[in-house]
Design an enzyme around this catalytic site. Structure first.
Site, PDB file in Angstrom:
ATOM      1  CB  CYS A   1      -0.922   0.024   1.208  1.00 52.19           C
ATOM      2  SG  CYS A   1      -1.864   1.563   1.284  1.00 52.19           S
ATOM      3  CB  ILE A   2       1.308   3.908  -2.549  1.00 55.20           C
ATOM      4  CG1 ILE A   2       2.442   4.849  -2.916  1.00 55.20           C
ATOM      5  CG2 ILE A   2      -0.031   4.610  -2.614  1.00 55.20           C
ATOM      6  CD1 ILE A   2       2.475   5.199  -4.403  1.00 55.20           C
TER       7      ILE A   2
END
Lengths: 102, 130, 119
Positions: free
Chosen positions: B78-79
């Site tokens: 997840c960025i």
């Protein structure tokens, strides 16, 4: 439709198993993995809760997690099924939703 | 059957990511499809390049990388969770690859939308750790 | 395709950014037009305790995050009654209007979900 409840905390450390059993429906399955496998031992702190739930709810324990903790040869509570990772995958296929009580 | 998997714990913190790996490996071996493995919360530490460990050391990141290579599965960090934890993520990360130098082989950075897309596509969703 | 997605909050506030990240996920799932519900049980009910003032511990207010759920169309918030009473809390102590469920009603909610995510 039934739910697969996954519990991974030791019953000595956390109330997760007790609370999961109280919230599970008849026909659901509770799978004990990681440190929750200690609950599956005879005379464990959770033995009474599990025995009360059995019959209404299926309870399984993940064999490789028992072995990793030195309990490969130990007999779990009567009525608890020992399964491997393939059994874990099958349980998740057989239930509509999986819930991790971590 | 199509699975979407979420991993929420770091390998330094609990067994959850090792369990997730065994589950995914077994599901693939049994002929199931894994739509995406999404690493969220502390789970993003599974996909960081561990430069410090020697080649013969066991590493969960290398296990995941090998699985991605063999089975072409989508491993997403997840960025926003990665940015929160200090992973340098440039706006152009996806294009240059430069900012993803800390990300282990086979993983890539993407947003929560990718997780929702996996949830919608999959027949079953299983999460590990928290 | 529309799915029933339930998020379960089980952790108390001010213990890392887990709750905040979970709410990001709740809002993203809602933005994709899925049927999202949030259930607060165990220490998760403390998230909704009103009158929290975290200024002195140097942390942020959590109430605005939960109040934002309404903007994203997440209206179905459930709280387990026993989780409140075991913590000497009542419905009046909460910062948001919620639907109370008894512990033996939780199984029914869980059984109607396609996806269940815990935090």
């Amino acid at each position: 439709m039934s739910v697969l409840h996954i519990v991974n905390r030791s019953p000595c450390e956390s109330r997760s198993l007790e609370l999961c059993l109280a919230r599970a429906a008849a026909g659901d399955t509770v799978l004990l993995i990681e440190n929750a496998v200690y609950a599956a031992m005879r005379d464990s702190i959770a033995a009474r809760q599990i025995e009360t739930a059995l019959g209404r709810i299926a309870v399984c324990v993940l064999e490789p997690d028992l072995a990793a903790r030195g309990f490969a040869a130990a007999a779990p509570l009567e009525g608890i099924a020992r399964i491997d990772y393939a059994g874990f995958v099958e349980l998740s296929v057989a239930h509509r939703a999986a819930l991790s009580w971590c | 059957m199509k699975f979407a998997i979420q991993v929420n714990s770091s390998p330094y913190q609990s067994q959850a990511s090792a369990t997730a790996y065994q589950f995914v490996e077994t599901a693939l071996r049994k002929g199931h499809q894994v739509v995406r493995v999404f690493f969220y919360h502390e789970g993003i530490y599974n996909g960081l390049h561990d430069a410090a460990s020697a080649d013969d050391d066991w590493s969960i990141a290398r296990c995941w990388s090998a699985l991605a290579k063999d089975h072409d599965i989508d491993l997403v960090l997840c960025i926003s969770a990665a940015q929160q934890r200090g992973l340098p993520v440039a706006e152009t990360a996806g294009h240059t690859g430069k900012a993803e130098s800390n990300v282990a082989e086979g993983f890539h950075l993407a947003g929560l939308g990718q997780w929702v897309d996996a949830i919608i596509t999959a027949d079953r969703v299983v999460s590990f750790g928290g | 395709m529309n799915k029933n997605v339930l998020f379960i909050m089980r952790r108390a506030p001010h213990a890392g950014n887990h709750a905040h990240e979970t709410l990001d996920a709740v809002m993203t799932v809602a933005a994709f037009d899925q049927s999202v519900r949030v259930l607060f049980v165990d220490d998760g009910v403390f998230q909704l305790k009103k009158d929290q003032d975290p200024a002195a511990i140097g942390l942020k207010h959590v109430a605005p995050w939960f109040q934002a759920l309404r903007i994203y169309g997440v209206h179905e918030l459930f709280v387990e009654a026993e989780s409140l009473s075991e913590r000497s809390l009542g419905e009046d102590d909460l910062s948001l209007p919620v639907q109370l469920l008894q512990r033996d009603q939780i199984a029914g909610l869980l059984g109607s979900q396609d996806v269940i995510l815990t935090s």
